[in-house]
Design an enzyme around this catalytic site. Sequence first.
Site, PDB file in Angstrom:
ATOM      1  CG  ASP A  27      -1.573   1.249   1.542  1.00 18.07           C
ATOM      2  OD1 ASP A  27      -2.261   1.740   0.631  1.00 18.07           O
ATOM      3  OD2 ASP A  27      -1.423   1.788   2.657  1.00 18.07           O
ATOM      4  CG  ASP A  29      -0.945   8.439   2.460  1.00 18.32           C
ATOM      5  OD1 ASP A  29      -0.071   9.200   2.019  1.00 18.32           O
ATOM      6  OD2 ASP A  29      -1.617   8.679   3.471  1.00 18.32           O
ATOM      7  CG  HIS A 190      -7.812   9.503   2.665  1.00 15.99           C
ATOM      8  ND1 HIS A 190      -7.424   8.197   2.614  1.00 15.99           N
ATOM      9  CD2 HIS A 190      -8.803   9.639   1.751  1.00 15.99           C
ATOM     10  CE1 HIS A 190      -8.141   7.565   1.705  1.00 15.99           C
ATOM     11  NE2 HIS A 190      -8.991   8.419   1.169  1.00 15.99           N
ATOM     12  CG  ASP A 246      -1.963   2.660   6.316  1.00 18.51           C
ATOM     13  OD1 ASP A 246      -2.221   2.315   5.140  1.00 18.51           O
ATOM     14  OD2 ASP A 246      -2.382   3.718   6.821  1.00 18.51           O
TER      15      ASP A 246
HETATM   16  N1  PLP Z   1      -7.546   8.442  -1.648  1.00 23.19           N
HETATM   17  C1  PLP Z   1      -7.100   9.677  -1.374  1.00 23.19           C
HETATM   18  C2  PLP Z   1      -7.787  10.844  -1.975  1.00 23.19           C
HETATM   19  C3  PLP Z   1      -6.007   9.859  -0.513  1.00 23.19           C
HETATM   20  O1  PLP Z   1      -5.581  11.098  -0.235  1.00 23.19           O
HETATM   21  C4  PLP Z   1      -5.383   8.718   0.051  1.00 23.19           C
HETATM   22  C5  PLP Z   1      -4.242   8.857   0.947  1.00 23.19           C
HETATM   23  O2  PLP Z   1      -3.620   9.890   1.056  1.00 23.19           O
HETATM   24  C6  PLP Z   1      -5.877   7.455  -0.270  1.00 23.19           C
HETATM   25  C7  PLP Z   1      -6.956   7.348  -1.121  1.00 23.19           C
HETATM   26  C8  PLP Z   1      -5.306   6.197   0.308  1.00 23.19           C
HETATM   27  O3  PLP Z   1      -4.185   5.795  -0.398  1.00 23.19           O
HETATM   28  P1  PLP Z   1      -3.481   4.418  -0.039  1.00 23.19           P
HETATM   29  O4  PLP Z   1      -4.378   3.323  -0.530  1.00 23.19           O
HETATM   30  O5  PLP Z   1      -2.174   4.506  -0.790  1.00 23.19           O
HETATM   31  O6  PLP Z   1      -3.296   4.417   1.437  1.00 23.19           O
HETATM   32 CA    CA Z   2      -2.782   3.339   3.263  1.00 22.41          CA
END
Ligand code: PLP
Ligand code: CA
Length: 307
Positions: A27, A29, A190, A246
């Site tokens: 993943d 973020d 988020h 996470d």
């Molecule tokens: N969607 C948006 C708009 C976000 O800002 C984020 C994280 O910053 C995510 C989804 C989640 O991303 P990930 O799946 O990489 O945690």
């Molecule tokens: Ca994430």
Amino acid sequence: GGGRGCVTLRGAQIRDLLDSKHNVLFDCDGVIWNGEAAVTGAPEVVSLLKQRGKRVFFVTNNCTRPRENYVQKFSRLGFTDVAEEEIFSSAYCSAAYLRDVARLQGKVFVIGCSGVMKELQDAGVPVLEEDEAADREPGISIYNYPLDPDVKAVLVGYDENFTFMKLAKASCYLMNSECLFLATDPDPWHPLRGGRITPGSGSLTAALETASSRKATVIGKPSRFMFECIASQFDLDPDRSLMVGDRLETDILFGSNCGLSTVLTLTGVSTLEEAHRYRDSEEPGQKDCVPDYVVESVADFLEALEE
Ligand code: PLP
Ligand code: CA
């Protein structure tokens, strides 16, 4: 209570786990970066995994950027060897779904952002071009805006310019039961800097689900489709694949749904206490959100990969 899962991994155990896997899905973020800052050690971990012959993939529910834009972000944050082909975002996979699975004959009405638009364009999926200025013309309202009969799908994702008008239009298109209803991802919110949050695609999807009395088909994690998308391009054995995430309700559930081993990192949204609550719950289905393993950070992989 009790039960399996949530095993905190240390040194030699991390090495054994990585030795048993060929593919590592990260993943983004909360795992390899937080906003615009790389998680300490993450670039080295990705490089070392590749040097050890592992295949690395990035699986993100963030639909705001097209793939090519992620390549730039990776390089800006110090990840020197990440290729576009290794990045699977909910925007890219939504476009792939509409083109290859739904084989859409018609246009998509999009609630979303430029990342979604660009991926649809790159996939050759026709999008209804919205004229937002026309919607603000005097006399234009929910009673008389034009509806395009060629719209055969509604796709909803993260949209900072979400409006009542967009919700009204999307719900009208969904009156037609033949019109597909897709959501990029179900994320509720988020974290932003300074203790703030922003509503995620899931909160906009929920509004449209209520307005249309329908349920969206989710493309992003925890849906299996993202794994199928990777597996259609690379030969992936679930038994030899590891999902590192996470968020328990998306990443870990995704791993469980796809038959992957799962690792929770504590650099993002979910906590060890939440993982224990799922583990100790008697309610059916909750166990699928329990990670097999837990590490503080992906940096814990470094020791196992060095020397
Ligand atoms: N969607 C948006 C708009 C976000 O800002 C984020 C994280 O910053 C995510 C989804 C989640 O991303 P990930 O799946 O990489 O945690
Ligand atoms: Ca994430």
